[in-house]
Motif scaffolding. Structure first.
Motif, PDB file in Angstrom:
ATOM      1  N   ARG A  58      -7.043 -57.443  19.302  1.00 45.26           N
ATOM      2  CA  ARG A  58      -5.242 -57.040  18.727  1.00 45.26           C
ATOM      3  C   ARG A  58      -4.624 -56.976  20.241  1.00 45.26           C
ATOM      4  NH1 ARG A  58      -6.250 -53.236  13.566  1.00 45.26           N
ATOM      5  NH2 ARG A  58      -8.276 -53.824  13.003  1.00 45.26           N
ATOM      6  N   LEU A  59      -4.686 -58.196  21.153  1.00 43.40           N
ATOM      7  CA  LEU A  59      -3.814 -58.045  21.697  1.00 43.40           C
ATOM      8  C   LEU A  59      -2.158 -59.133  21.465  1.00 43.40           C
ATOM      9  CD1 LEU A  59      -6.032 -60.188  24.291  1.00 43.40           C
ATOM     10  CD2 LEU A  59      -4.937 -57.852  24.040  1.00 43.40           C
ATOM     11  N   LEU A  60      -0.760 -58.798  21.946  1.00 44.17           N
ATOM     12  CA  LEU A  60       0.541 -59.181  20.923  1.00 44.17           C
ATOM     13  C   LEU A  60       0.202 -60.484  21.555  1.00 44.17           C
ATOM     14  CD1 LEU A  60       2.499 -56.179  21.720  1.00 44.17           C
ATOM     15  CD2 LEU A  60       1.320 -57.501  19.702  1.00 44.17           C
ATOM     16  N   PRO A  61       0.092 -61.765  21.031  1.00 40.88           N
ATOM     17  CA  PRO A  61       0.039 -63.003  21.754  1.00 40.88           C
ATOM     18  C   PRO A  61       1.331 -63.338  22.625  1.00 40.88           C
ATOM     19  CG  PRO A  61       0.239 -63.455  18.828  1.00 40.88           C
ATOM     20  CD  PRO A  61       0.054 -61.691  19.424  1.00 40.88           C
ATOM     21  N   TRP A  62       2.331 -63.133  21.856  1.00 42.86           N
ATOM     22  CA  TRP A  62       3.444 -63.535  22.735  1.00 42.86           C
ATOM     23  C   TRP A  62       3.378 -62.542  24.228  1.00 42.86           C
ATOM     24  CZ3 TRP A  62       3.381 -62.899  17.304  1.00 42.86           C
ATOM     25  CH2 TRP A  62       3.060 -61.306  17.228  1.00 42.86           C
ATOM     26  N   ARG A  63       2.723 -62.020  24.656  1.00 42.56           N
ATOM     27  CA  ARG A  63       2.983 -61.039  25.590  1.00 42.56           C
ATOM     28  C   ARG A  63       1.788 -61.178  26.225  1.00 42.56           C
ATOM     29  NH1 ARG A  63       7.069 -60.081  24.027  1.00 42.56           N
ATOM     30  NH2 ARG A  63       8.730 -59.025  22.888  1.00 42.56           N
ATOM     31  N   THR A  64       2.120 -61.451  27.729  1.00 47.86           N
ATOM     32  CA  THR A  64       1.008 -61.665  28.826  1.00 47.86           C
ATOM     33  C   THR A  64      -0.397 -60.044  28.228  1.00 47.86           C
ATOM     34  OG1 THR A  64       1.916 -60.309  30.862  1.00 47.86           O
ATOM     35  CG2 THR A  64       2.558 -62.745  30.175  1.00 47.86           C
ATOM     36  N   VAL A  65      -0.886 -60.948  29.794  1.00 46.47           N
ATOM     37  CA  VAL A  65      -2.386 -59.175  29.293  1.00 46.47           C
ATOM     38  C   VAL A  65      -1.227 -58.308  30.127  1.00 46.47           C
ATOM     39  CG1 VAL A  65      -4.335 -58.899  30.690  1.00 46.47           C
ATOM     40  CG2 VAL A  65      -4.196 -61.184  29.765  1.00 46.47           C
ATOM     41  N   PHE A  66      -0.568 -58.876  31.069  1.00 47.85           N
ATOM     42  CA  PHE A  66      -0.655 -57.313  31.797  1.00 47.85           C
ATOM     43  C   PHE A  66       0.701 -56.694  31.074  1.00 47.85           C
ATOM     44  CE2 PHE A  66       3.032 -55.369  34.580  1.00 47.85           C
ATOM     45  CZ  PHE A  66       2.381 -54.589  35.406  1.00 47.85           C
ATOM     46  N   GLU A  67       1.784 -57.191  30.276  1.00 46.01           N
ATOM     47  CA  GLU A  67       2.379 -56.967  29.532  1.00 46.01           C
ATOM     48  C   GLU A  67       1.875 -55.929  29.009  1.00 46.01           C
ATOM     49  OE1 GLU A  67       6.009 -60.377  30.193  1.00 46.01           O
ATOM     50  OE2 GLU A  67       4.468 -60.288  28.904  1.00 46.01           O
ATOM     51  N   ASN A  68       0.637 -57.145  28.006  1.00 45.58           N
ATOM     52  CA  ASN A  68      -0.187 -55.662  26.279  1.00 45.58           C
ATOM     53  C   ASN A  68      -0.482 -54.197  27.290  1.00 45.58           C
ATOM     54  OD1 ASN A  68      -0.392 -57.401  23.793  1.00 45.58           O
ATOM     55  ND2 ASN A  68      -0.846 -59.025  25.151  1.00 45.58           N
ATOM     56  N   ILE A  69      -0.950 -54.506  28.079  1.00 41.36           N
ATOM     57  CA  ILE A  69      -1.657 -52.872  29.085  1.00 41.36           C
ATOM     58  C   ILE A  69      -0.452 -52.575  28.957  1.00 41.36           C
ATOM     59  CG2 ILE A  69      -2.597 -51.710  30.827  1.00 41.36           C
ATOM     60  CD1 ILE A  69      -4.318 -55.169  30.931  1.00 41.36           C
ATOM     61  N   GLU A  70       0.771 -52.510  29.918  1.00 40.40           N
ATOM     62  CA  GLU A  70       2.187 -52.199  30.380  1.00 40.40           C
ATOM     63  C   GLU A  70       2.782 -51.292  29.029  1.00 40.40           C
ATOM     64  OE1 GLU A  70       5.134 -54.215  31.917  1.00 40.40           O
ATOM     65  OE2 GLU A  70       4.920 -52.891  33.311  1.00 40.40           O
TER      66      GLU A  70
END
Lengths: 245, 247
Positions: free
Chosen positions: A85-97
């Protein structure tokens, strides 16, 4: 000191299939504190995910109460779902941030966490370009980046191959040792549960209840595959657990 | 890659012009002027300032009604997509609005509000809104519930959820309704101008129709084909590329 107290009197779904009222959980109580690692094992469809959703506050249609105490400024729960369930349109870093509060700069914290989980080079990658194992680790990073009283994990390593799952479990224990907290880990794999847990809760089929609450008294540094199998065999004498072994 | 696609579209447009030219030569009738004559007229009317004046007025009406229709339509669409009760109540209204002929809305707006600018724009907006509502409602219904739960579990809050979870999922639906919307609004706005405005492309084309001036009609048509191409390649396509970068 963070603390979780679960007391669900009843949780039911109306209109599931042709049954008009399916009782999913009935009289389920337990408490968790002292940064304990609890594994939950139960037959599929018994309501394990429902239980986690209730604790996470995603489902409020139930009778009973959930009490979570923790430090100020922390989330009551963070959640590692079965799918990353990561947002596909955001990078890994952005997902966590995005999952963190907006009031401070968390970059340092996120980078070091990704480094620990072996994702240092993938901070600015989009989730679609990650393997499932890596996406799972990114979801784990998101959960640990947040200070939470209880970390909920819903079969987070399912459908990973043996080696990857083993590495993931080791990483989980490492990071948990570094940032201790209560973990509630749902799995269907008893060996995995014995390897990870301080305590294992065995759930019955729906309506789900706790059948047995077993402490895993093996020291953590001695949990070799042999010892784990031995421990599993020792559970066989417990009549309540016949379905699980 | 973009170069080859550019080459292809250039080739196909040249071929189209060639066909037109050949046909015009063959028929040799003032009702189908050759492209050369049309382009001369186009340049003349640009020089005289007549075409830029009417084109800019139509373009201005287009922009206002486009943004109004998108804003109103998507707000209603997202709301209906998320609230099934409201949707059950208003679904039949939507079907009625979708199926009222554009001409009826235009005539009614003029009759009720008079031949004023606001009535013209209202007529266009009313024609476009139901389409946007339907597309965005569909998009909202297809949203990933799992990601919404994730946002809730990590306490994203309303604004963050909207910006990072909901809008990116609706983006393809926005683009679809923007593209069809632009095409639809062009068509309707000309009828609106024809019926009740004293300026704009529709008004001019009506005038040329009465004078049987086919050359000018074609020249005006080409001018807004060019505008649409510019919007597509300099606004919509770059937006698409930006939004799809994660794929």
């Amino acid at each position: 000191m963070s603390y979780l107290k679960v007391d669900i009197k009843q949780k039911s779904y109306s209109n599931v299939g042709n049954k008009t009222n399916l009782i999913s959980i009935k009289d389920l109580q337990f408490t968790q504190s002292n940064n304990e690692f609890i594994c939950i094992i139960g037959p599929s469809g018994c309501g394990k995910t429902t239980l986690l959703n209730i604790i996470a506050g995603l489902d409020s249609q139930y009778d009973g109460s959930i009490e979570i105490q923790g430090q100020a400024d922390t989330l009551p729960t963070s959640y590692v779902f079965q799918q990353p369930r990561l947002l596909p349109w955001r990078t890994v870093f952005e997902n966590i941030e995005l999952s963190l509060p907006d009031n401070a700069d968390h970059s340092q914290h996120i980078y070091s966490l990704l480094e620990t989980l072996g994702l240092g080079d993938f901070a600015h990658t989009y989730p679609n370009h990650l393997s499932l194992g890596m996406a799972r680790r990114a979801a784990l990073a998101r959960a640990f980046a947040n200070n939470s009283s209880v970390l909920l994990m819903d079969e987070p390593f399912v459908s990973l191959d043996q080696t990857t799952a083993k590495t993931a479990r080791k990483l989980l224990l490492d990071i948990w040792n570094a940032q201790p907290r209560n973990i509630l880990f749902v799995t269907h794999d008893l060996l995995e549960a014995i390897e990870l847990a301080d305590r294992v809760l065995f759930l019955s089929a729906a309506p789900c209840q706790i059948i047995a609450d077993i402490a895993v008294n093996l020291p953590r540094d001695e949990r070799s595959m042999e010892k784990i199998l031995e421990f599993k065999a020792s559970l066989a004498s417990n009549k309540l657990l016949t379905g699980f072994i | 890659m973009p170069l080859t696609s550019f080459k292809y579209s250039l080739l196909s447009i040249s071929f189209l012009l060639l066909c037109w030219y050949a046909l015009a030569e063959l028929i040799n009738n003032p009702l189908l002027p050759a492209p050369t004559i049309v382009f001369t007229t186009l340049i003349d009317s640009i020089k005289s300032g007549e075409l830029p004046y009417h084109l800019s007025i139509t373009f201005y009406r287009l922009c206002i009604s486009f943004f109004l229709a998108m804003l109103i339509g998507s707000s209603i669409g997202i709301y209906l997509g998320r609230h099934s009760k409201a949707n059950a109540i208003f679904d039949s209204w939507l079907i009625i609005l979708l199926n009222i002929p554009a001409l009826v809305t235009i005539v009614l707006c003029y009759v009720w509000f008079g031949l004023i600018e606001a009535a013209a724009i209202l007529a266009v907006v009313l024609n476009k809104v139901p389409n946007v509502v339907v597309t965005l409602r569909e998009g909202t219904r297809n949203m990933d519930k799992q990601l919404m739960e994730m946002a809730q579990a990590y306490q994203f809050g309303r604004l963050k959820t909207l910006q990072h979870v909901i809008l990116p999922q609706l983006y393809p639906y926005f683009m679809a309704s923007a593209r069809t919307g632009l095409a639809l609004i062009w068509k309707i706005i000309l009828v609106v101008e024809l019926l009740g405005c004293s300026s704009g492309m529709g008004f001019q084309i009506h005038l040329f129709f009465q004078l049987f001036d086919i050359t000018s009609i074609l020249a005006y048509t080409i001018s807004f084909i060019i505008i649409i191409q510019i919007i597509e390649s300099f606004i919509l396509k770059p937006l698409d590329r930006h939004a799809q970068r994660w794929k």
